[in-house]
Design a protein around this motif. Structure first.
Motif, PDB file in Angstrom:
ATOM      1  N   THR A   1       6.157   8.132  13.358  1.00  0.00           N
ATOM      2  CA  THR A   1       5.544   6.810  13.174  1.00  0.00           C
ATOM      3  C   THR A   1       6.543   5.692  13.394  1.00  0.00           C
ATOM      4  N   HIS A   2       7.825   6.027  13.553  1.00  0.00           N
ATOM      5  CA  HIS A   2       8.871   5.034  13.745  1.00  0.00           C
ATOM      6  C   HIS A   2       9.571   5.280  15.072  1.00  0.00           C
TER       7      HIS A   2
ATOM      8  N   HIS B   1       0.837  -1.196   0.000  1.00  0.00           N
ATOM      9  CA  HIS B   1       0.000   0.000   0.000  1.00  0.00           C
ATOM     10  C   HIS B   1       0.872   1.246   0.000  1.00  0.00           C
TER      11      HIS B   1
ATOM     12  N   GLU C   1      -7.749  12.914   8.187  1.00  0.00           N
ATOM     13  CA  GLU C   1      -7.649  11.902   7.129  1.00  0.00           C
ATOM     14  C   GLU C   1      -8.403  12.319   5.862  1.00  0.00           C
TER      15      GLU C   1
ATOM     16  N   LYS D   1       3.166  11.565  11.773  1.00  0.00           N
ATOM     17  CA  LYS D   1       1.723  11.364  11.955  1.00  0.00           C
ATOM     18  C   LYS D   1       0.913  12.626  11.687  1.00  0.00           C
TER      19      LYS D   1
ATOM     20  N   ASN E   1      -6.472  13.059   2.561  1.00  0.00           N
ATOM     21  CA  ASN E   1      -5.946  11.907   1.838  1.00  0.00           C
ATOM     22  C   ASN E   1      -6.989  11.350   0.879  1.00  0.00           C
TER      23      ASN E   1
ATOM     24  N   ASP F   1       7.270   2.418   2.688  1.00  0.00           N
ATOM     25  CA  ASP F   1       7.021   2.437   4.128  1.00  0.00           C
ATOM     26  C   ASP F   1       5.947   3.487   4.424  1.00  0.00           C
ATOM     27  N   VAL F   2       5.526   3.543   5.693  1.00  0.00           N
ATOM     28  CA  VAL F   2       4.550   4.554   6.083  1.00  0.00           C
ATOM     29  C   VAL F   2       5.231   5.918   6.154  1.00  0.00           C
ATOM     30  N   TYR F   3       4.433   6.961   5.967  1.00  0.00           N
ATOM     31  CA  TYR F   3       4.957   8.318   6.069  1.00  0.00           C
ATOM     32  C   TYR F   3       5.480   8.519   7.490  1.00  0.00           C
TER      33      TYR F   3
ATOM     34  N   ASP G   1       1.266   4.560   1.346  1.00  0.00           N
ATOM     35  CA  ASP G   1       0.708   5.243   2.507  1.00  0.00           C
ATOM     36  C   ASP G   1       0.492   6.732   2.234  1.00  0.00           C
ATOM     37  N   ARG G   2      -0.712   7.207   2.554  1.00  0.00           N
ATOM     38  CA  ARG G   2      -1.085   8.625   2.463  1.00  0.00           C
ATOM     39  C   ARG G   2      -0.801   9.191   1.062  1.00  0.00           C
TER      40      ARG G   2
ATOM     41  N   SER H   1       7.785  10.889   0.942  1.00  0.00           N
ATOM     42  CA  SER H   1       7.633   9.811   1.913  1.00  0.00           C
ATOM     43  C   SER H   1       8.891   8.947   1.974  1.00  0.00           C
TER      44      SER H   1
END
Length: 685
Positions: free
Chosen positions: A620-621, A242, A349, A646, A352, A641-643, A244-245, A637
């Motif tokens: 987020t990490h 996926h 959200e 947050k 997005n 990985d995720v952005y 992310d964002r 990004s």
């Protein structure tokens, strides 16, 4: 093998194709996923060199001539489903011929390219990947192949560590004007090396010429096309993961392009760009002065053209209806999904979801109802020179991500979409004090070490891939020389007190906001914050007491360095040994030399804003200060990985600011005034 390679000889020894003998590498096996990165890099280099010529390198030529992609489908992670589909299309003679233009916005051509991308994404081992790439390079349209290979190298883990050469040296026609291309051909025919100065597209009679250096910058073009490769609108999670964002990234990256363009305009005594209107004329025309490798010239567009329906694409009224539906959704505060259920967007959200809808992403929850505003707008603008196909003209520059930012209408289009996003952002309540403060943290000062000073410089890039080759005839050095913006190195310097009695993780958010409009009227906080440009975002551990923080401009999470030249990658492979160029792994990002707007000779004033927020909440990490998150994470990004943050992108200045006193009273925020100076250059058009 090496004798055959000697046919491909360049003028200087440094320019010779690599002859490192990978077949002798101990432990190397073609189907081993641990194939040395140097070997992979060599093969990708050779797949992309002289893309319009036949492959001349024995190993890859052997794959192209004798490999059967459907003979052993056990090599694919999907059991061969994707490759059988592509093979059937090829055998049924349905694929676009070679030596023909390619546009990602052409649905059929895009689908063909994505068929190959799908095949390469289902290759879990390099042997499968490279054999398919070589085989289909011989069979498919060159543009479709290049796009599929680039996106597959970016997204398939099997290609980790491989650097893609700059597109402006693989397909120079898309980045260079026609005059330079013709000069290169003449020099090649006369077997005379040459360097050819590339001018911008207009004259001083056109006020838009003052900012042509921004939209026509090859580094900016690379950022734009690479962003859309990293986050393609056609992406489906079936490809492996996926994004992310993705919708919010579309909003923020393009908002920042528009905001930066406005700062460049203000640097050149121009008003901020006005938004496009479907029922009003496109004020600025555009003459690209560029040509396809095959297909003729890019079509021009005269001034003050009214939008016409584009046959087979969209009607003007369709675009107005689509816009109205999106604006209604913002007013209602919810999106209607395909199944009729509602999604609340009155939250962080929501942007997005709106980004996915406006961009025309496959992530859109209801494409049928909310349409394809962004993609169709690009085609509508690209076709206004021949909307009914009367003259069989090629796609316009707006129909290629490589060339779109050259056209002033690109920024008018994105200001139009930016204002839709702004409508949503302004429908949310302003941040309260408790949403902004970081207890115990006080920013005492924010300043700059070194003068903020810009200048223009000449830059050369390789044109050898622009011209045709003949076997046995040596190459000659052919280069384009472009005038581009750069700046002196500087650092942001901050003094921050941590009164918490223990170490805390913090997020540093740095923005620069133009102070005055083109009439020298002061931007108020209510309006000016939408013109702010993001300069950096990073995490820092703050020790108890006073912290003196220095952040170099070269470390910015917004920017990337120049992509290494194609010849540099060739030389790196030839030198042998390990291949580790981690600092260049992302091409998505504003060029680091364009971090600063141009400014003015006597100084252009900006508000420098630093917001230090709670990193333990934001990140987020774990341990976010211990990694660079892929380098250009702010707009691009972290790949796969995720952005890393947050918070909403652009926080804390992306919502409306009703009362600036809230910002002034929060101790973890600090503003200072700085000036950006430009060193005048008599050679700049």
């Amino acid at each position: 093998m090496m004798k055959a390679l000697l046919l491909f000889v360049l003028v200087a020894a440094a320019a010779a194709w690599p002859s490192f003998d990978f077949e002798s590498l101990e432990g190397y096996q073609g189907d081993d996923p641990s194939v040395p990165t140097l070997k992979k890099q060599e093969q990708v280099n050779k797949l992309l060199w002289k893309i319009y010529d036949n492959i001349k390198y024995p190993e890859l030529k052997g794959y192209a001539d004798s490999f059967n992609p459907v003979a052993d489908t056990s090599m694919y992670s999907d059991g061969g489903k994707a490759v059988r589909r592509l093979d059937m299309e090829y055998k049924d003679h349905r694929l676009l011929e070679q030596h023909h233009w390619f546009s990602l916005f052409n649905a059929r051509q895009r689908n063909e390219s994505l068929m190959l991308f799908d095949v390469l994404m289902h290759c879990p081992k390099w042997d499968c990947f490279v054999k398919n790439a070589a085989y289909w390079r011989k069979k498919m349209n060159e543009g479709e192949f290049v796009y599929a290979l680039y996106t597959a190298v970016i997204h398939n883990d099997v290609a980790d560590g491989v650097l893609l050469p700059p597109l402006y040296e693989v397909t120079p026609h898309m980045f260079t004007n026609s005059e330079v291309i013709m000069q290169a051909y003449t020099a090649k025919m006369k077997h005379t090396p040459g360097k050819f100065k590339m001018s911008f597209t207009g004259t001083k009679k056109n006020k838009e010429q003052r900012v042509a250096y921004f939209g026509e910058d090859i580094g900016m073009n690379t950022h734009h096309v690479t962003w859309h490769m990293d986050f393609p609108f056609w992406w489906k999670d079936d490809y492996g993961y996926h994004l992310d964002r993705k919708g919010e990234l579309f909003f923020w990256a393009h908002h920042q392009l528009t905001a930066r363009f406005d700062s460049e305009r203000l640097s050149n005594w121009l008003d901020p760009v006005d938004e496009l209107h479907w029922d009003e004329p496109i004020v600025e025309g555009f003459a690209p002065h560029a040509m396809y490798k095959y297909g003729g010239e890019f079509p021009p567009r005269p001034d003050n053209v009214y939008f016409e329906d584009v046959d087979g694409v969209a009607r003007v009224r369709d675009m107005l209806i689509t816009e109205t539906r999106i604006r209604d959704a913002i007013d209602h505060g919810y999106i209607v999904k395909k199944d009729g259920t509602k999604i609340d967007i009155m939250n962080d959200e929501g942007i997005n979801i709106l980004g996915n809808i406006v961009e025309s992403s496959m992530y859109s929850p209801n494409i049928q109802y909310y349409g394809q505003l962004h993609n169709l707008a690009h085609i509508m603008l690209g076709r206004q020179g021949d909307p009914h196909g009367k003259y069989n003209m090629t796609p316009g520059v707006m129909e290629h991500f490589e060339t779109a930012t050259r056209d002033p209408s690109f920024f008018r289009l994105h200001k139009y979409m930016d204002n839709i996003f702004k409508k949503h952002k302004y429908s949310l309540p302003p941040y309260k004090r408790e949403e902004l403060e970081f207890p115990g943290i006080e920013v005492q000062s924010i300043s700059v070490e070194g003068e903020l000073r810009t200048y223009f410089e000449d830059y050369e890039f390789d044109l050898r891939n622009a011209v045709d080759s003949a076997e046995g005839i040596e190459e000659v050095e052919l280069k384009a020389v472009v005038h581009r913006l750069n700046h002196r190195e500087f650092s942001f310097v901050a003094d921050v007190n941590n009164n918490n009695g223990g170490e805390v993780m913090s997020t540093f958010r740095i923005f620069m906001c133009p102070r005055y409009d083109n009439n020298e009227l002061l931007f108020g906080a209510e309006k000016g914050h939408w013109y702010c440009i993001e300069m950096d975002k990073f995490w820092k551990k703050l020790s108890p007491g006073r912290n003196h923080v220095v952040r170099k401009s070269t470390e910015s999470s917004v920017t990337v360095p120049d992509v290494p030249h194609f010849q540099t990658l060739i030389d790196k492979v030839e030198s042998g040994g390990s291949f580790d160029m981690h600092e260049y792994e992302r091409a998505c990002g504003i060029p680091n030399r364009m971090l600063l707007p141009k400014g003015k000779w006597d100084g252009m004033e900006f508000a420098l804003l630093l917001a230090v927020t709670d990193g333990s909440y934001d990140a987020t990490h774990a341990n976010p200060a211990d990694t660079d998150h892929g380098g250009s994470h702010a707009h691009c990004s972290t790949h796969g990985d995720v952005y890393p943050d947050k918070r909403p992108m652009g926080y804390p200045i992306e919502r409306r600011i009703d009362d600036r006193r809230i910002f002034d009273s929060v101790p973890n925020f600090k503003m200072n005034l700085v000036k950006v100076f430009h060193e005048e250059d008599e050679h700049h058009d």
